[in-house]
Write a protein that holds these residues in place. Structure first.
Motif, PDB file in Angstrom:
ATOM      1  N   LEU A 112      -8.776  55.893  -9.574  1.00  0.00           N
ATOM      2  CA  LEU A 112      -9.095  56.508  -8.279  1.00  0.00           C
ATOM      3  C   LEU A 112      -9.931  55.567  -7.410  1.00  0.00           C
ATOM      4  O   LEU A 112      -9.673  55.407  -6.214  1.00  0.00           O
ATOM      5  CB  LEU A 112      -9.855  57.812  -8.494  1.00  0.00           C
ATOM      6  N   ASP A 113     -10.946  54.966  -8.013  1.00  0.00           N
ATOM      7  CA  ASP A 113     -11.789  54.023  -7.270  1.00  0.00           C
ATOM      8  C   ASP A 113     -10.960  52.862  -6.743  1.00  0.00           C
ATOM      9  O   ASP A 113     -11.145  52.429  -5.599  1.00  0.00           O
ATOM     10  CB  ASP A 113     -12.905  53.489  -8.176  1.00  0.00           C
ATOM     11  N   TYR A 114     -10.065  52.353  -7.557  1.00  0.00           N
ATOM     12  CA  TYR A 114      -9.222  51.240  -7.128  1.00  0.00           C
ATOM     13  C   TYR A 114      -8.344  51.634  -5.941  1.00  0.00           C
ATOM     14  O   TYR A 114      -8.120  50.838  -5.022  1.00  0.00           O
ATOM     15  CB  TYR A 114      -8.340  50.766  -8.285  1.00  0.00           C
ATOM     16  N   LEU A 115      -7.835  52.861  -5.949  1.00  0.00           N
ATOM     17  CA  LEU A 115      -6.948  53.302  -4.871  1.00  0.00           C
ATOM     18  C   LEU A 115      -7.656  53.315  -3.517  1.00  0.00           C
ATOM     19  O   LEU A 115      -7.016  53.111  -2.479  1.00  0.00           O
ATOM     20  CB  LEU A 115      -6.401  54.700  -5.180  1.00  0.00           C
ATOM     21  N   THR A 116      -8.971  53.526  -3.510  1.00  0.00           N
ATOM     22  CA  THR A 116      -9.701  53.586  -2.242  1.00  0.00           C
ATOM     23  C   THR A 116      -9.808  52.227  -1.564  1.00  0.00           C
ATOM     24  O   THR A 116     -10.250  52.143  -0.418  1.00  0.00           O
ATOM     25  CB  THR A 116     -11.113  54.158  -2.437  1.00  0.00           C
ATOM     26  N   THR A 117      -9.402  51.159  -2.246  1.00  0.00           N
ATOM     27  CA  THR A 117      -9.481  49.821  -1.650  1.00  0.00           C
ATOM     28  C   THR A 117      -8.185  49.416  -0.957  1.00  0.00           C
ATOM     29  O   THR A 117      -8.118  48.334  -0.364  1.00  0.00           O
ATOM     30  CB  THR A 117      -9.824  48.765  -2.724  1.00  0.00           C
ATOM     31  N   PHE A 118      -7.165  50.274  -1.014  1.00  0.00           N
ATOM     32  CA  PHE A 118      -5.882  49.965  -0.380  1.00  0.00           C
ATOM     33  C   PHE A 118      -5.796  50.598   1.004  1.00  0.00           C
ATOM     34  O   PHE A 118      -6.574  51.487   1.358  1.00  0.00           O
ATOM     35  CB  PHE A 118      -4.728  50.459  -1.260  1.00  0.00           C
ATOM     36  N   ARG A 119      -4.847  50.130   1.793  1.00  0.00           N
ATOM     37  CA  ARG A 119      -4.609  50.676   3.124  1.00  0.00           C
ATOM     38  C   ARG A 119      -3.723  51.918   3.040  1.00  0.00           C
ATOM     39  O   ARG A 119      -3.005  52.105   2.067  1.00  0.00           O
ATOM     40  CB  ARG A 119      -3.952  49.632   4.028  1.00  0.00           C
ATOM     41  N   LYS A 120      -3.777  52.700   4.087  1.00  0.00           N
ATOM     42  CA  LYS A 120      -3.001  53.937   4.116  1.00  0.00           C
ATOM     43  C   LYS A 120      -1.505  53.668   3.967  1.00  0.00           C
ATOM     44  O   LYS A 120      -0.794  54.409   3.280  1.00  0.00           O
ATOM     45  CB  LYS A 120      -3.284  54.685   5.416  1.00  0.00           C
TER      46      LYS A 120
END
Length: 304
Positions: A112-120
């Motif tokens: 989940l934390d990793y996903l927050t570093t990607f763009r929409k």
């Protein structure tokens, strides 16, 4: 016959390279399984190798050892965020979304934390549908999942999310649901968020714990309030040096928080999250003046 020879000449280097990558992956995960913490081979992080390693990593993502799966998510994160091609970033996001279902809650939180570093736009329709399912099943780490849904503006979930703002849910989930709805420009939720925040006296606790959620909402009213507080000279915060704590205006930290989300901002952040300047006092004054001159500033919404 000549075509057969040509095919061998062309394909052999590819097969050899693929075998070499498989060997590197095998050696790496053997060390991880032994309890070591080896560096990830650089070749595994090269975006152009995505088609090779996404197949090679598949069995490790299903491994029974949680530490092995955690390293797989780390590889997807590092290689995905460094990739320039959209399809490669989307591939990494797909695998990390699957990681949110990991039976080890620590791994699920990591993904989940990793996903927050990607763009929409790195999230495909299929990835968004998987996240909707996480909401419906009320998965582990539910509050960050709610915020991920808000970031992706999954507006068809608004009423489901609104349910979690009500009494009877734990406070962390209620707050996450409110800011998630605010990120989706929900007027009722934003009004409640700002009603609560405006009641709190400005301090280090508020700036460090609450203001990041105001940034997350990307809502004009929330950002406007932060700019308003940044303009104040009241010394309600303390310096970061624990040995020489002194009261300072909270604007210094707020200046850093606003930098990544305002288009055309006069300063950038360094890798540690500090404003790139040798004179923080002058920088704060410049940022204050910039907001006075640019009342029509643009809030960027493509990042978490």
């Amino acid at each position: 016959m000549s075509f057969f020879i040509f095919a061998i000449v062309v394909l052999l280097p590819c097969l050899s390279y693929s075998q070499k990558l498989d060997e590197q992956v095998s050696i790496y995960f053997t060390e991880v399984r032994a309890g070591k913490n080896p560096s990830i081979p650089k070749s595994m992080l090269l975006p152009e190798n995505v088609n090779a390693w996404k197949e090679t990593l598949a069995p490790y993502q299903r491994d029974t050892v949680a530490a092995i799966r955690a390293k797989v998510y780390m590889i997807f994160h590092q290689s995905g965020t460094s990739a320039k091609q959209s399809v490669l970033r989307q591939t990494a996001v797909h695998h990390l979304v699957q990681g949110c279902k990991d039976k080890d809650t620590g791994n699920a939180g990591l993904a989940l934390d990793y996903l927050t570093t990607f763009r929409k736009d790195d999230f495909t329709t299929a990835s968004k549908d998987s996240i909707k399912n996480l909401i419906r099943s009320k998965t582990a780490h539910f509050d960050p999942v709610l915020k991920l849904a808000g970031f992706l503006e999954l507006t068809d979930l608004k009423e489901s999310i609104r349910h979690y703002t009500k009494t009877g849910n734990v406070q962390a989930v209620r707050w996450a649901a409110l800011v998630s709805l605010s990120r989706m420009n929900d007027a009722e939720a934003t009004g409640e968020v700002m009603r609560r925040v405006r009641k709190l006296p400005v301090s280090d606790d508020i700036v460090y714990k609450i203001f990041p959620d105001l940034i997350y909402t990307r809502h004009a009213e929330a950002i406007r309030y932060m700019v308003e507080v940044m303009q104040r000279d009241d010394k309600n915060c303390m310096t970061a040096d624990a040995e020489r704590e002194e009261p300072i205006p909270c604007g210094y930290r707020i200046m850093e928080q606003l930098a990544p989300v305002i288009k055309g901002y006069p300063f950038e952040l360094d890798e540690s999250g500090d404003i790139k300047t040798k004179d923080y006092t002058a920088a704060l004054q410049k940022v204050r003046e910039w907001f006075i001159k640019h009342k029509d500033y643009t809030i960027m919404r493509d990042r978490f």
